[in-house]
Design a protein around this motif. Sequence first.
Motif, mmCIF file in Angstrom:
data_model
loop_
_atom_site.group_PDB
_atom_site.id
_atom_site.type_symbol
_atom_site.label_atom_id
_atom_site.label_comp_id
_atom_site.label_asym_id
_atom_site.label_seq_id
_atom_site.Cartn_x
_atom_site.Cartn_y
_atom_site.Cartn_z
ATOM 1 N N GLU A 188 19.875 7.171 -12.694
ATOM 2 C CA GLU A 188 19.183 8.336 -13.231
ATOM 3 C C GLU A 188 17.685 8.126 -13.177
ATOM 4 O O GLU A 188 17.168 7.161 -13.718
ATOM 5 N N GLY A 189 16.993 9.039 -12.498
ATOM 6 C CA GLY A 189 15.543 9.018 -12.496
ATOM 7 C C GLY A 189 14.945 7.695 -12.091
ATOM 8 O O GLY A 189 13.996 7.234 -12.692
ATOM 9 N N LEU A 190 15.487 7.070 -11.061
ATOM 10 C CA LEU A 190 14.938 5.795 -10.620
ATOM 11 C C LEU A 190 13.450 5.932 -10.363
ATOM 12 O O LEU A 190 13.011 6.856 -9.704
ATOM 13 N N GLY A 191 12.689 4.976 -10.876
ATOM 14 C CA GLY A 191 11.246 5.077 -10.785
ATOM 15 C C GLY A 191 10.721 5.850 -11.973
ATOM 16 O O GLY A 191 9.529 5.924 -12.200
ATOM 17 N N SER A 192 11.634 6.420 -12.746
ATOM 18 C CA SER A 192 11.233 7.197 -13.913
ATOM 19 C C SER A 192 11.500 6.427 -15.188
ATOM 20 O O SER A 192 10.617 6.146 -15.959
ATOM 21 N N GLN A 193 12.736 6.086 -15.416
ATOM 22 C CA GLN A 193 13.039 5.363 -16.632
ATOM 23 C C GLN A 193 14.233 4.435 -16.494
ATOM 24 O O GLN A 193 14.586 3.757 -17.436
ATOM 25 N N GLY A 253 8.232 8.664 -15.163
ATOM 26 C CA GLY A 253 8.093 10.066 -14.808
ATOM 27 C C GLY A 253 7.763 10.283 -13.347
ATOM 28 O O GLY A 253 7.776 11.419 -12.867
ATOM 29 N N GLN A 254 7.464 9.209 -12.656
ATOM 30 C CA GLN A 254 7.147 9.296 -11.237
ATOM 31 C C GLN A 254 8.251 8.622 -10.436
ATOM 32 O O GLN A 254 8.386 7.404 -10.478
ATOM 33 N N PRO A 255 9.075 9.383 -9.736
ATOM 34 C CA PRO A 255 10.114 8.761 -8.923
ATOM 35 C C PRO A 255 9.535 8.122 -7.668
ATOM 36 O O PRO A 255 8.353 7.856 -7.595
ATOM 37 N N HIS A 256 10.353 7.913 -6.678
ATOM 38 C CA HIS A 256 9.964 7.308 -5.409
ATOM 39 C C HIS A 256 9.759 5.811 -5.496
ATOM 40 O O HIS A 256 8.956 5.241 -4.790
ATOM 41 N N GLY A 257 10.506 5.212 -6.380
ATOM 42 C CA GLY A 257 10.649 3.771 -6.263
ATOM 43 C C GLY A 257 9.731 2.929 -7.107
ATOM 44 O O GLY A 257 8.700 3.372 -7.610
ATOM 45 N N TYR A 258 10.157 1.708 -7.257
ATOM 46 C CA TYR A 258 9.366 0.717 -7.959
ATOM 47 C C TYR A 258 8.644 -0.134 -6.915
ATOM 48 O O TYR A 258 9.067 -0.219 -5.770
ATOM 49 N N THR A 259 7.609 -0.832 -7.346
ATOM 50 C CA THR A 259 6.894 -1.749 -6.466
ATOM 51 C C THR A 259 7.119 -3.167 -6.959
ATOM 52 O O THR A 259 6.849 -3.463 -8.134
ATOM 53 N N PHE A 260 7.597 -3.998 -6.062
ATOM 54 C CA PHE A 260 7.869 -5.386 -6.413
ATOM 55 C C PHE A 260 6.724 -6.299 -5.993
ATOM 56 O O PHE A 260 6.037 -6.040 -4.990
ATOM 57 N N GLY A 261 6.553 -7.367 -6.746
ATOM 58 C CA GLY A 261 5.627 -8.412 -6.364
ATOM 59 C C GLY A 261 6.265 -9.343 -5.352
ATOM 60 O O GLY A 261 7.441 -9.171 -4.993
ATOM 61 N N SER A 262 5.508 -10.331 -4.921
ATOM 62 C CA SER A 262 6.008 -11.275 -3.920
ATOM 63 C C SER A 262 6.870 -12.365 -4.526
ATOM 64 O O SER A 262 7.478 -13.144 -3.794
ATOM 65 N N GLY A 263 6.897 -12.422 -5.840
ATOM 66 C CA GLY A 263 7.796 -13.349 -6.503
ATOM 67 C C GLY A 263 7.198 -14.711 -6.790
ATOM 68 O O GLY A 263 6.181 -15.120 -6.209
ATOM 69 N N THR A 264 7.822 -15.398 -7.715
ATOM 70 C CA THR A 264 7.514 -16.802 -8.014
ATOM 71 C C THR A 264 8.771 -17.604 -7.716
ATOM 72 O O THR A 264 9.846 -17.293 -8.233
ATOM 73 N N ARG A 265 8.614 -18.608 -6.873
ATOM 74 C CA ARG A 265 9.760 -19.479 -6.589
ATOM 75 C C ARG A 265 9.724 -20.656 -7.550
ATOM 76 O O ARG A 265 8.824 -21.482 -7.505
#
Lengths: 112, 113
Positions: free
Chosen positions: A92-97, B97-109
């Motif tokens: 649900e609302g990925l990127g949203s919550q 409230g903003q869709p279109h994905g999350y942004t991931f970092g490069s990670g810590t090993r």
Amino acid sequence: LAKTTQPISMDSYEGQEVNITCSHNNIATNDYITWYQQFPSQGPRFIIQGYKTKVTNEVASLFIPADRKSSTLSLPRVSLSDTAVYYCLVGEGLGSQGNLIFGKGTKLSVKP
Amino acid sequence: AAGVIQSPRHLIKEKRETATLKCYPIPRHDTVYWYQQGPGQDPQFLISFYEKMQSDKGSIPDRFSAQQFSDYHSELNMSSLELGDSALYFCASSLRGQPHGYTFGSGTRLTVV
């Protein structure tokens, strides 16, 4: 969150079109479908997101049938650099919550 | 464009030691997520924060804790390290409230020896 099922692995050759299908039979009305790409030792990278019908961006296309119980990620003319693991996520609302819950991704191997 | 910054990139610790991983989200992003990815495994959700408050909890061990600070950066604290904690730890950020994905970092090993 809806559970997803996708092939464990796929092989392709450079220049071919690759289609990866994901099943999500219990998708909810408010759920979006999102695909991520992950290279070894790197964080997942957002590819495309959709709700229904077809979505296209500069990287890929996402096809979603009317019943939304599956989706297909289409990568046109793959290259060696497209070798990666591809994850289909539904929520649900990925990127949203919602929190991203990763299932088993598809390991795509592109050969010369 | 600014990305999610994680530090350190690599960390080697001995069993029973402690470790602190840091995450700096994209400016104006209000939500931070932590993931653990073991060798050959898929990313596992650990914990998330929204506006500096814990939002959700996943499979985070009791030996781990995390918080988000007033400047929105987050830290994952890991104590009594075990060999099985060796993994890549990713942080991601998003704007609610903003869709279109999350942004991931490069990670810590993290390697526990």
